[in-house]
Design an enzyme around this catalytic site. Sequence first.
Site, short mmCIF file in Angstrom:
data_model
loop_
_atom_site.label_atom_id
_atom_site.label_comp_id
_atom_site.label_asym_id
_atom_site.label_seq_id
_atom_site.Cartn_x
_atom_site.Cartn_y
_atom_site.Cartn_z
N ALA A 127 -5.02 -1.12 4.67
CA ALA A 127 -4.70 -1.83 3.44
C ALA A 127 -5.66 -3.00 3.26
O ALA A 127 -6.16 -3.59 4.23
CB ALA A 127 -3.26 -2.32 3.48
N ARG A 137 -5.33 -5.97 2.58
CA ARG A 137 -4.96 -7.27 3.16
C ARG A 137 -5.31 -7.36 4.64
O ARG A 137 -5.25 -8.43 5.24
CB ARG A 137 -3.47 -7.54 2.97
CG ARG A 137 -2.56 -6.51 3.62
CD ARG A 137 -1.09 -6.77 3.27
NE ARG A 137 -0.21 -5.76 3.85
CZ ARG A 137 0.09 -4.60 3.28
NH1 ARG A 137 -0.48 -4.29 2.11
NH2 ARG A 137 0.90 -3.73 3.85
N TYR A 138 -5.69 -6.21 5.26
CA TYR A 138 -5.98 -6.19 6.70
C TYR A 138 -7.49 -6.13 7.00
O TYR A 138 -7.87 -6.30 8.15
CB TYR A 138 -5.31 -5.00 7.37
CG TYR A 138 -3.80 -5.03 7.29
CD1 TYR A 138 -3.08 -6.13 7.75
CD2 TYR A 138 -3.10 -3.96 6.75
CE1 TYR A 138 -1.71 -6.16 7.69
CE2 TYR A 138 -1.72 -3.98 6.68
CZ TYR A 138 -1.03 -5.08 7.14
OH TYR A 138 0.34 -5.11 7.07
N ILE A 139 -8.30 -5.84 6.01
CA ILE A 139 -9.73 -5.67 6.28
C ILE A 139 -10.52 -6.76 5.57
O ILE A 139 -10.05 -7.36 4.59
CB ILE A 139 -10.24 -4.27 5.84
CG1 ILE A 139 -9.92 -4.01 4.37
CG2 ILE A 139 -9.61 -3.20 6.72
CD1 ILE A 139 -10.41 -2.67 3.87
#
Length: 882
Positions: A121, A123-125
């Site tokens: 997602a 928001r994680y990368i």
Amino acid sequence: MIEEGDDLIDEQDEPKETITRVTGMYKDWFLDYASYVILERAVPAIEDGFKPVQRRIMHSMKDLDDGRYNKVANIVGHTMQYHPHGDASIADAMVQIGQKDLLIDTQGNWGNILTGDRAAASRYIEARISKFGLDVVFNPKITEWQASYDGRRKEPINLPVMFPLLLAQGGEGIAVGLSTKILPHNFIELIDASIKHLQGKRFTILPDFPTAGIADFSNYNDGLRGGKVRVRARISQHDKNTLVISELPFGTTTSSLIDSILKANDKGKIRVKKIEDNTAAEVEILVHLPSGLSPDKTIDALYAFTNCESSISPLGCVIEDNKPLFVGVTEMLRRSTDNTVQLLKQELEIKLGEFEDQWHFASLERIFIENRIYRDIEEEETWEGVIGAIDKGLKPHIAHLKRPITTEDITRLTEIRIKRISKFDIDKAQQKIDALEDQIAEIKHHLAHLIDYAIAYFTRLKKDYGEGRERKTEIRIFDDVDATKVVIRNTKLYVNREEGFVGTSLKRDEYVADCSDIDDIIVFTKEGKMMVTKVDAKTFIGKGIIHVAVFKKKDKRTIYNMIYRDGRSGPSYIKRFAVTSITRDREYDLTNGNKGSVSLYFSANPNGEAEVVSINLRQAGSIKKLKWEVDFADILIKGRVSKGNLVTKYPIKRVELKEKGISTLKPRKIWFDETVQRLNVDGRGDLIGEFRGEDKLLIINQSGTVKTVTPEVTMHFDSSMIVMEKWVPKKPISVVYFNGEKEMYYVKRFLIEQEGREESFIPDHPNSQLEIVSTDWKPVAEVVFAKVRGKDRKENVKINLEEFIALKGISALGNQLTRDKVNQVNLLDPLPFLAPEEVHADELEVVDETEVSSSNAEDGGASKTNGNLDKDDEGQIKLFEN
């Protein structure tokens, strides 16, 4: 005339069909929508190679750039200020750019193009612009701007990309009424092509895929509509029961590839025991085969029936001046390169203006301080008086300036602080002016030699960013895989001879052979008729079937021998023929066509065998000779429509097989086509030799392995193959190799001990390396010694390998070549030798010791010796006497 909104009726006023014409806003809506999708969503611009969403992503990343990574979710949210679509489409577009590893420096799980795994997602990368992206994509000073969709901000019309980015990344999109598919190309090759274009040279560019693989670009058509690219996975043989897929064809993933293999296995096209997917950073799919299955045929079957081979249809469509343009990749590169030259020119002109402004003000500042003009304003009480006093004080000193002095220039002089004036250093000021003059001269030189400057620019890009971007996809011309030759025979063929049926459902009748559902079958009947038809559950051919088999197209080796009676009481004829091409489901008459003709004898011979038959006549009248023999070897092979030779005009009682025959065909000539790396019998490439059924092919690889195989056109060859020739069993193989464990060079000569088995003839050590290999009868090698510090380099030595060492086993270590340090070993022309006359492989006799000695004596050679090179008292190798 039909007016808008009227109904269409016929002459009898009977309504048949209603046509409603749209007017007003409806009339333009579809065209507006189509234009929007084409221009604003699906098709990239030729100027910078970006689609609008990609351009806005890069612009947003530049807005946020501070050298550190940003959350992709933050970048996506910032991009929504410019892009009037949802966050999902922006995130997907950004992941696609990141996976191409060119413009975005990624951190985290960005997915895997090899396995098809999705990215984490947003928001994680995290991401930031790569050094390459900062170097070639952005320059606000030469960027044209426009208002964003809501008018609150400005966004670039096109980014000033100074590189053929569209060709490097590729692009794909589906719009309304058109689509685009531009394949990715190699980074280094694009730069080389740009340089060639600037030099006025011709160039060719071909795609290069991130998944590597093998590709045939013979029909690429410069990336225009109508072209086609064939791509294949790289498949090699791990062992006799295991294949390894190490590279993927473009457009597939390991998951989709494995699924296609399993589907082909379920349909019976191929046979697979098990599949292991060990893919991580590199592709590794192990395909385990059942025992007894040919790996070479399975490789071809994977290409024929699975996604291991696919075709791609490129379509070069871009946006230019708000209109779609269909253009080839060569023209795309030319336009991109020319655009880069113009951008470089604009950049230089802007820098020139900046440097000239700096030089102008630095000169004014020096005049202002050095001549103490600032004192002239002490008594002035108005601003106009100050400006006038400075202007008056400057006039005697400004003859060398390159432009007039403006009010803005004088205003800047008044802003100089007293502290700066007090610490002013005339020498440093002059050095600064001199440095600016050098920079101005340099830029003017670049502008005067703009093409050379552009070439140097591309050369720098190649040097700075080209490392690790070498071509991944191998370019090769493919041979067509004949699916009927590689398909697994997954069903059984049966025949009912009396009733005249053949098919796969006649399980209670006579079994013929294994076949597949894509095979053709050839059938002969007692009446002398022939037909070729597709395999089916049950097909009627005709009563009295005498022969049925799987049909091979273009088969010139299978010869049919036939004796038939012409008509009910006519003479009998004998003929031999091959069936190479036919029309499917058409009945062919092999007799002379008279009613009542019948086949008296028929045989099918896979290698052109010619048997001897006995002819028995009926007792009639005064016939004296009722029995004699006929040899089919005396009959020429002709076409199937030929009448044949007369056997007898009398009635034949029966024809009996007297003696099985041998092949009457010439040995089969086999060629090797270097272009497609395949064997063939069509005369393409280099002739290897003439092969009979028992003859073998000798193959030696650089890795130090040797094997003999029966030549087949379905064979695949390793790229490390260094020797391929017709195998002569008694002909020695001579080898010089470096022993990695002992760190010395060794010599060995051996014969193949086990046919059909791959064997290694150098030690299994990481540093062991094959130096030279020869299949000549009397090979000669040259030893080049390395220079030893403090000593003169020894002269080169020639060695007769046949005299140097006797024949030993293939696993033997061999004899040490020399204890001296060797630089390299070269293979020279062999000594003359009268080889035994080439006959069948099993008939070749070993040359005995006396014959060898005699031959050596005639050639002027010395007697055979074993062991190391003979040395004198000082350890010097004795020179070989020619």
